[in-house]
Design an enzyme around this catalytic site. Structure first.
Site, PDB file in Angstrom:
ATOM      1  CE  LYS B  22      25.348  -8.726 -21.178  1.00 53.54           C
ATOM      2  NZ  LYS B  22      25.693  -9.448 -22.406  1.00 53.54           N
ATOM      3  NE  ARG B  91      27.625 -13.581 -20.632  1.00 53.88           N
ATOM      4  CZ  ARG B  91      28.181 -13.976 -21.789  1.00 53.88           C
ATOM      5  NH1 ARG B  91      28.685 -13.068 -22.608  1.00 53.88           N
ATOM      6  NH2 ARG B  91      28.220 -15.244 -22.122  1.00 53.88           N
ATOM      7  N   GLY B 100      31.592  -4.308 -26.778  1.00 54.04           N
ATOM      8  CA  GLY B 100      33.029  -4.537 -26.814  1.00 54.04           C
ATOM      9  C   GLY B 100      33.830  -3.643 -25.894  1.00 54.04           C
ATOM     10  CG  MET B 102      32.401  -1.670 -20.572  1.00 59.33           C
ATOM     11  SD  MET B 102      31.312  -0.835 -19.488  1.00 59.33           S
ATOM     12  CE  MET B 102      31.586  -1.746 -18.007  1.00 59.33           C
ATOM     13  NE  ARG B 335      21.207  -5.852 -28.508  1.00 56.58           N
ATOM     14  CZ  ARG B 335      22.526  -5.681 -28.583  1.00 56.58           C
ATOM     15  NH1 ARG B 335      23.170  -5.108 -27.592  1.00 56.58           N
ATOM     16  NH2 ARG B 335      23.199  -6.077 -29.629  1.00 56.58           N
ATOM     17  CG  HIS B 451      39.607  18.949 -38.911  1.00 61.59           C
ATOM     18  ND1 HIS B 451      39.694  18.936 -40.284  1.00 61.59           N
ATOM     19  CD2 HIS B 451      39.529  20.241 -38.549  1.00 61.59           C
ATOM     20  CE1 HIS B 451      39.681  20.178 -40.727  1.00 61.59           C
ATOM     21  NE2 HIS B 451      39.589  20.999 -39.685  1.00 61.59           N
ATOM     22  CB  SER B 780      12.882  35.444 -35.785  1.00 62.90           C
ATOM     23  OG  SER B 780      13.391  34.258 -36.347  1.00 62.90           O
ATOM     24  CB  CYS B 848      15.088  32.105 -38.536  1.00 62.83           C
ATOM     25  SG  CYS B 848      15.963  33.563 -37.979  1.00 62.83           S
ATOM     26  CE1 TYR B 868       9.261  31.393 -37.598  1.00 61.88           C
ATOM     27  CE2 TYR B 868       7.587  32.472 -36.257  1.00 61.88           C
ATOM     28  CZ  TYR B 868       8.738  32.546 -37.018  1.00 61.88           C
ATOM     29  OH  TYR B 868       9.380  33.730 -37.199  1.00 61.88           O
TER      30      TYR B 868
END
Lengths: 889, 889
Positions: B22, B91, B100, B102, B335, B451, B780, B848, B868
């Site tokens: 800010k 602020r 929201g 702080m 922003r 979970h 791999s 892989c 790769y």
């Protein structure tokens, strides 16, 4: 260009890498001025070059010729000379002794012409033709790869034809005919005539010796003995001397001290009118060396002088092979002699007393493995023994018991209190329950890396394996063997896992005097061995830098370890404290529906835990006690899923109410993990099960406060298992510090200084040790788990399933659970030590895996700079000895 | 000494670290000459110093005073001046937005005296007293920590007393009385009088903002959003402007393009006679920004100009907050604006077309995570929707189905072909079967790391969680919610895991146009989004260095992956080829009593394997196909131990003969492992089960020879799993080369050049990669297993058991199975790449594991220099995009 050939006058005992053990020692004796038959050695480097390109390296042939010419000049005879031929032996000789593994050809230089010259020189026609016969036989078998039985059968045929009982009864004519027969065998089998050119004989024999390095039996032997596969062998070309030229000739072996007990004196055997091979064949009985004094006083005196001289020169017990040819003593070989574990200690202290070596050298002369052998129970020295056979000593100790042939009977009888020996052709994972139930294991097949051997060593059970003259029939439950040996189920036998001997009936077992000494039951004056062990241990103590602690979970074990010299407890597991009658609290904790119920269950177990800790801390008063918070997954405290499922299903089938079992089954199912080793355990459990670790820390803190109040000096340290990320440690550390502060306030005794550290047993912990060290007062390497996770195999699952296979295949020289794997696990340990110390310069570093008591691993841990090792109480003396040795080797 | 305070004129948008987002943007706008209410910013460094020592660092107070004096001079008013007071806001403003989380305090500077000055200045008594009332309320709650309900209750009381419906209906007198009441609340609750000294108000407010960095909700938010905990927040002191001074005042927010679709134009909302808080409170409805043109043409035109200017300046979509105070437009914040995944692609290509950014920058502006979102099915745009509520979007996608409340019903209905949504308060491991059976999961509790969220993402199931205005009663099987919402079992709902929305009834789901594009079903011309994706993908392709391959086991998957742009198969698993009707051969192989029986079983399976390989090699003609030899333990091909034990026990109980089941049970018991993940699998199986790998290699070789004969270009590569020691690889390599040579001879087609490599998935393989590379053509990285073993936990066992707990506790920011753990696993990968290339400069390197398709991990693999990545077919476009981005970021 390399020098590939060294005359015996050019080498020394320090050139074993290049000249092999035999060649180096022949050179050493030559340069000492002893009578060694002249000769020269072809280097291991030449062998390696030959094996790489399958032909002699450039220049080797010329060098051999030059040295051969020198030898001919020195001896005044030429190889293959029809008038007076020089004969030579071609023998292998690697850096490390590989007895019987590699090839030898004697009497090189004989052919159809030179055999006549030998007759003339020795004036012994029979001997000359017998020598030629032996050359063709040995050459055919060894160099040309012909089945030896063909020669043996022809020899037997000749003996039958001439009505001779022994080889020696065959006359010159019969032998001459046999030479022709042997030459025919060679031509038929190998498709070539037996080479008449002696130089060609020599070249072919040298190639054969080189090739024998890669013979299968040699390869297997090297794997088992952990000899590197790429060393190659040297070849010794040595002029022949003969001990079989009459009664003024002979051959013998001797030791400068008794290799069984270390007792000072002259030990050995002599056989008149014989070659070394005859001693091995055992046709006639040898006589004790002392007899030589009567037979040939001059040679005897000379030998004694040489023995004394060699011992002073090698500064150690030597074993010696010699031959007397018509009254002239020749030295054929010497080396530092093998000896028993007990003799190693006794000889080392004798040499120390004699001023030949210093105390550091005495320490180098013994090993932890030898000390461990001396601590096992053994058969009483004066107990009656009826030897049955000898197998391979696979796991040390002595055991007597009733023969059983299967696991079921082993378990049944052992549960009823009988001591049993499990007898199998070989074992497999199905035999594990039986192996656990037995005091000892005997097999007829397999070597030191067989399933039986590996598993028995893992369990610390006495084991003899590969007793291959026993025929074991597990179905008929019978063993038959040499003579009219026959054993059935229930017959008592005794096995010695240190020597491989098997005896009929019970042989009384006793604690070894060395163990009684460590236990403080016997003093040092009682016998020479104990006195020797005491002296060397005392010196090791003076030298060692590494601390030695112990793994112990009970006050009794702690007290014993302290007697054995432990300087603290490096690992006090707390899991057994949740077993037995306390299991019910754990079940309650797991089954708890509410936080309050869990709290109550935890509270109930805190008191007993406090008692446990108080007992251990008191037994170790003044020494550190490292207490590991609960590590295993909770399901280890619950019944087995399969058993319980069957039980509940059967109860329901029968119309009964499974009751509490059904509830338990739900919990077991909920807690069930596919891979408990990689599941909710260690610090994870501590973070997920609210209050669990706090309860344990409280028990430790209260026990400490109690003891301090009573004027004691308890020194607990709190160890968090299975940390993989510093955040885990920080969270638990915060919780623990709160509890320590709370108990300090409640009790009025400050217990806040208790160090808090972590196990390093997850690869990630080692990789991020720098971070973790900032939240830890100490690290203790849990090399069991670290090995499991670094290799990706669990000990339980693989030792039976494929370890034997892997060791036979040369993938491991030794189980990585026995000796720390320096390239994989070792690399992680080194990384963690280095970055751990960087992260926290005050970090204390130790190891508490089983490697802590393994000799090779102790040297590794000393080298990487740990502060201490911790091992089981019985391994404490071994670790102390090796920690001392690590500083002088 | 540090400079702790920056005037808005001193900062810039590049100083976010120091000034917060800010503050940096306020400074930027100030320096652009826009009308920003003057003020200054206290740095994050000051905050960190304060948090460390719990007091202002030296000099901070003086600096604030100096800057305040500057502000007073500029504004021509003094803080607390009874005549004409300056009011300021205090602020928070951290580097990363934490909406929201702080604290903020407005109207600092009012007290009993200055309130009169404000009355005079604004000529609005009611407004001034309301402002003072708001200050005390906000200050009491935020700075003094008083329960906000106390103020609310007093406010409600005043309204009741005066018969007022809204706050705004209270008159000046009532508000004056309320101020007294509020001051009493402060005195009672905080034990101090509301501070009358405005400078003291300011200091206390600044401390409160600093402290709010460590408030619990902020800590939790940072953990979830992976924001570092030690950044601290900046504090902005800004002179107050008021949008609520009458109908010529107001406040609004706007976007320079549509953040939902990216469409060009002006989007935003405006609220007349209001402050920002009123918009949030939602008391009155906002009007579309276009209305401002009618209300205040001058301000509207000015705003449009500013918006255009800001977009050109920031080169991106901006979001803006503004206030109009009595006709004067003030910029309060700007922003770079948040946007949907689709808008990100569309806006990036628009800006590219407008010449504002180049193609590399357009590529930087989108992400693989956004692309992945766009590939999920979504609700048809024109489908009817009846919104019920919105929860937290936890796992993307769209799903419709019948509400179920437990696993049993979920399984039952899904087996009968119904699509179900599992609805729970929260889930735990017991719900796993139900989660598997459902198309979507909806919970009322828990966030993105709960979970339900973690497990659903792992399974790729759509999930909305934390829909906390639903009350779920699983016992009564009812959900009640906002309005008169009530749902029972079987009612149909639809959930959007990308937005968190929940709808009543079925909403039609369709494949996304982006997916249709990748499948080749739609062209690029069809819609703007697809065209944007196409352009950016094309540029990513041009840029990327990393190859992208796929994990596929069937010809169908191979073909799809090829359509998606895969350049080969990085992992073709062979285990599914042993399942289904072929299971019987595997059972035969495992149950075989003799080598011959096993041989027969292996022979029987070779033909089908050859067919499989031929299909895949043909689908990938001309591209590499990396075939991994059999990896999982044999017991995975046998029935479950517990199930089978119960079955056999019950059969016996019923007097029946369990027959083949009993034999199978013996085999299962024999093969049973405590930790199959760490058991006899991978190369170990290949070494122990004679002929197994040779059979697979033969099937590959024969399929290759066949295709070559048919003129195709098959390119198989053979990959050995779970290697931990080079000896393992050497042994299997030797065996494989023999088979390749044999098939070459038999078929007359040379297949010997087939590369042979290994997975690096055991920590020891990474640690000894230099050795292993000498026997490998490629590595791999199997980062799934490598993660499991490096952390010492198995994915199956821990994701449900403690991962959510760990993520909430901040131990992981993200699951290490999702994004490669750079410190632990990453360290091993780096080591292995480095020493592998040293050991074999021609070594090809890939990955892989599932990390191969994870955006962050792709950047890691690019940075360490792999050749790769390989991932599931659906992740191939994501990996291609991120591989391109990795080269420009």
């Amino acid at each position: 260009m390399s020098k590939y050939v060294y005359d015996f006058t050019e080498g020394s005992k320090d050139m074993r890498d290049l000249l092999g053990g035999k060649g180096a020692n022949l050179a050493e004796m030559t340069n000492l001025g002893l009578a060694v038959p002249p000769g020269f050695t072809i280097t291991t480097e030449a062998c390696r070059a030959y094996l790489n390109q399958d032909e002699f390296p450039d220049g080797l042939d010329e060098e051999i010729t030059r040295h051969l010419e020198g030898l001919e000049t020195e001896m005044g005879r030429r190889l293959g000379d029809p008038e007076d031929p020089l004969l030579v032996s071609v023998r292998s000789g690697a850096k490390f002794s590989m007895p019987g593994m590699m090839d030898t050809v004697l009497n090189i230089g004989l052919n159809d012409d030179s055999v006549a010259g030998l007759v003339r020189r020795l004036d012994d026609e029979r001997f000359a033709w017998d020598s030629y016969r032996r050359l063709i036989q040995m050459f055919g078998k060894t160099v040309l790869g012909i089945d030896g039985d063909l020669f043996e059968k022809a020899l037997e045929g000749a003996k039958r034809e001439h009505g001779s009982e022994h080889d020696a009864d065959l006359g010159a004519d019969a032998l001459r005919t046999l030479v022709d027969t042997f030459k025919e065998i060679v031509a038929e089998q190998a498709g070539l005539d037996f080479p008449q050119d002696p130089r060609e004989q020599m070249t072919m024999a040298i190639r054969a010796v080189f090739d024998s390095w890669n013979a299968e039996r040699a390869v297997v032997y090297r794997r088992q003995e952990r000899i590197p596969a790429d060393l190659g062998t040297a070849v010794n070309i040595c002029s022949m001397v003969f001990g079989n030229l009459g009664m003024d000739s002979g051959t013998g072996v001797c030791f400068t001290r008794d290799p069984a007990t270390g007792t000072q004196g002259i030990y050995g055997d002599y056989l008149q009118n014989a070659q070394g091979e005859d001693v091995v064949a055992g046709i006639r009985n040898t006589v004790p060396l002392a007899e030589l004094e009567r037979i040939d006083r001059k040679s005897y005196d000379e030998l004694l002088e040489i023995m004394a001289r060699l011992e002073r020169h090698y500064l150690d017990l030597c074993d010696i092979e010699f031959t007397i040819e018509r009254g002239k003593l020749w030295m054929l070989q010497t080396r530092v002699g093998k000896r028993t574990a007990g003799a190693a200690f006794v000889v080392a202290t004798q040499l120390l007393d004699e001023g030949l070596i210093d105390a550091d050298e005495a320490l180098r002369r013994v090993s932890g493995a030898q000390l461990a052998q001396l601590m096992f129970p053994w058969f009483k020295i004066d107990a009656e023994r009826r030897p049955l056979t000898t197998g391979i000593p696979a796991s040390p100790g002595a055991a007597s018991g009733a023969v059983v042939f299967d696991s079921a009977r082993a378990q049944e009888w052992s549960q009823s209190g009988r001591s049993v020996i499990l007898v199998r052709r070989e074992t497999n994972p199905d035999d594990l329950p039986g192996m656990i139930a037995s005091t000892g294991i005997l097999t007829s097949r397999g070597g030191k890396t067989s399933h039986a051997a590996v598993v028995a060593r893992g369990m610390g059970k006495t084991c003899v394996c590969g007793a291959d003259d026993l025929e074991i029939d597990p179905v008929a439950k019978r063993v038959v063997g040499p003579g009219d040996l026959e054993l059935g189920e229930g017959d008592t036998i005794s096995i010695d896992g240190t020597t491989g001997e098997v005896f009929a009936g019970e042989v009384e077992v006793e604690a070894s005097p060395v163990m009684r000494y460590f236990e403080g039951e016997d003093g040092v004056e009682k016998d020479e061995l104990v006195a020797a062990v005491h002296r060397i241990m005392t010196h090791a103590e003076k030298r060692r830098r590494l601390g030695v602690q112990t793994n112990a979970d009970t006050a009794e074990d702690s007290a014993r370890a302290r007697r054995f010299g432990a300087e603290g407890i490096g690992l006090c597991r707390t899991e057994h404290m949740f077993l037995g009658e306390r299991r019910v609290f754990v079940e309650k904790m797991i089954l708890a529906d509410t936080a309050e119920e869990r709290r109550t269950a935890l509270d109930a177990i805190e008191g007993p835990q406090r008692e446990d800790f108080a007992g251990i801390l008191e037994a170790m008063d003044g020494l550190p006690v490292t207490i590991r918070l609960l590590d295993p997954p909770l399901n280890e405290f619950l019944p087995d899923l399969t058993d319980l499922s069957v039980k509940v299903a059967l109860a329901r089938e029968r119309g009964a109410d499974p009751g509490r079992d059904a509830e338990l089954l739900d919990a077991v199912r909920r807690q069930h993990e596919q891979n408990p080793m990689l599941g909710l355990r260690g610090v994870r459990l501590g973070l997920v099960v609210d209050g669990l670790y706090a309860m344990q820390v409280r028990a430790i803190a209260e026990a400490t406060a109690e003891l301090k109040k009573a004027g004691k000096d308890p020194r607990p340290e709190i160890m968090i298992p299975l940390v993989g990320a510093v955040q885990e440690l920080e969270l638990i550390r915060g919780e623990a510090e709160q509890v320590l502060a709370a108990v300090s306030e409640e009790s009025g005794v400050d217990v806040r200084s208790c160090p808090i550290g972590t196990m390093i047993e997850v690869p990630r912990a080692a990789l991020t040790a720098g971070e973790i060290a900032r939240a830890a007062d100490f690290f203790s390497f849990g090399t069991n788990d670290l090995t499991q996770m670094t290799w990706g195999f669990s000990r339980d699952d693989v030792e039976g399933a494929f370890f034997a296979h892997y060791m036979d295949g040369g993938i491991f020289g030794v189980s990585p659970f026995e000796t720390v794997d320096p390239d994989g696990v070792g690399a992680l340990v080194r990384t963690a030590v280095e970055s751990g110390r960087k992260g926290n310069p005050d970090l204390k570093l130790g190891v508490c895996g089983e490697h802590g008591g393994d000799p090779d691993s102790v040297h590794f841990f000393d080298a990487v700079g740990l502060d201490y090792v911790s091992c089981s109480p019985f391994r404490v003396p071994v670790a102390r000895l090796e920690a001392g040795r690590a500083t002088v080797t």
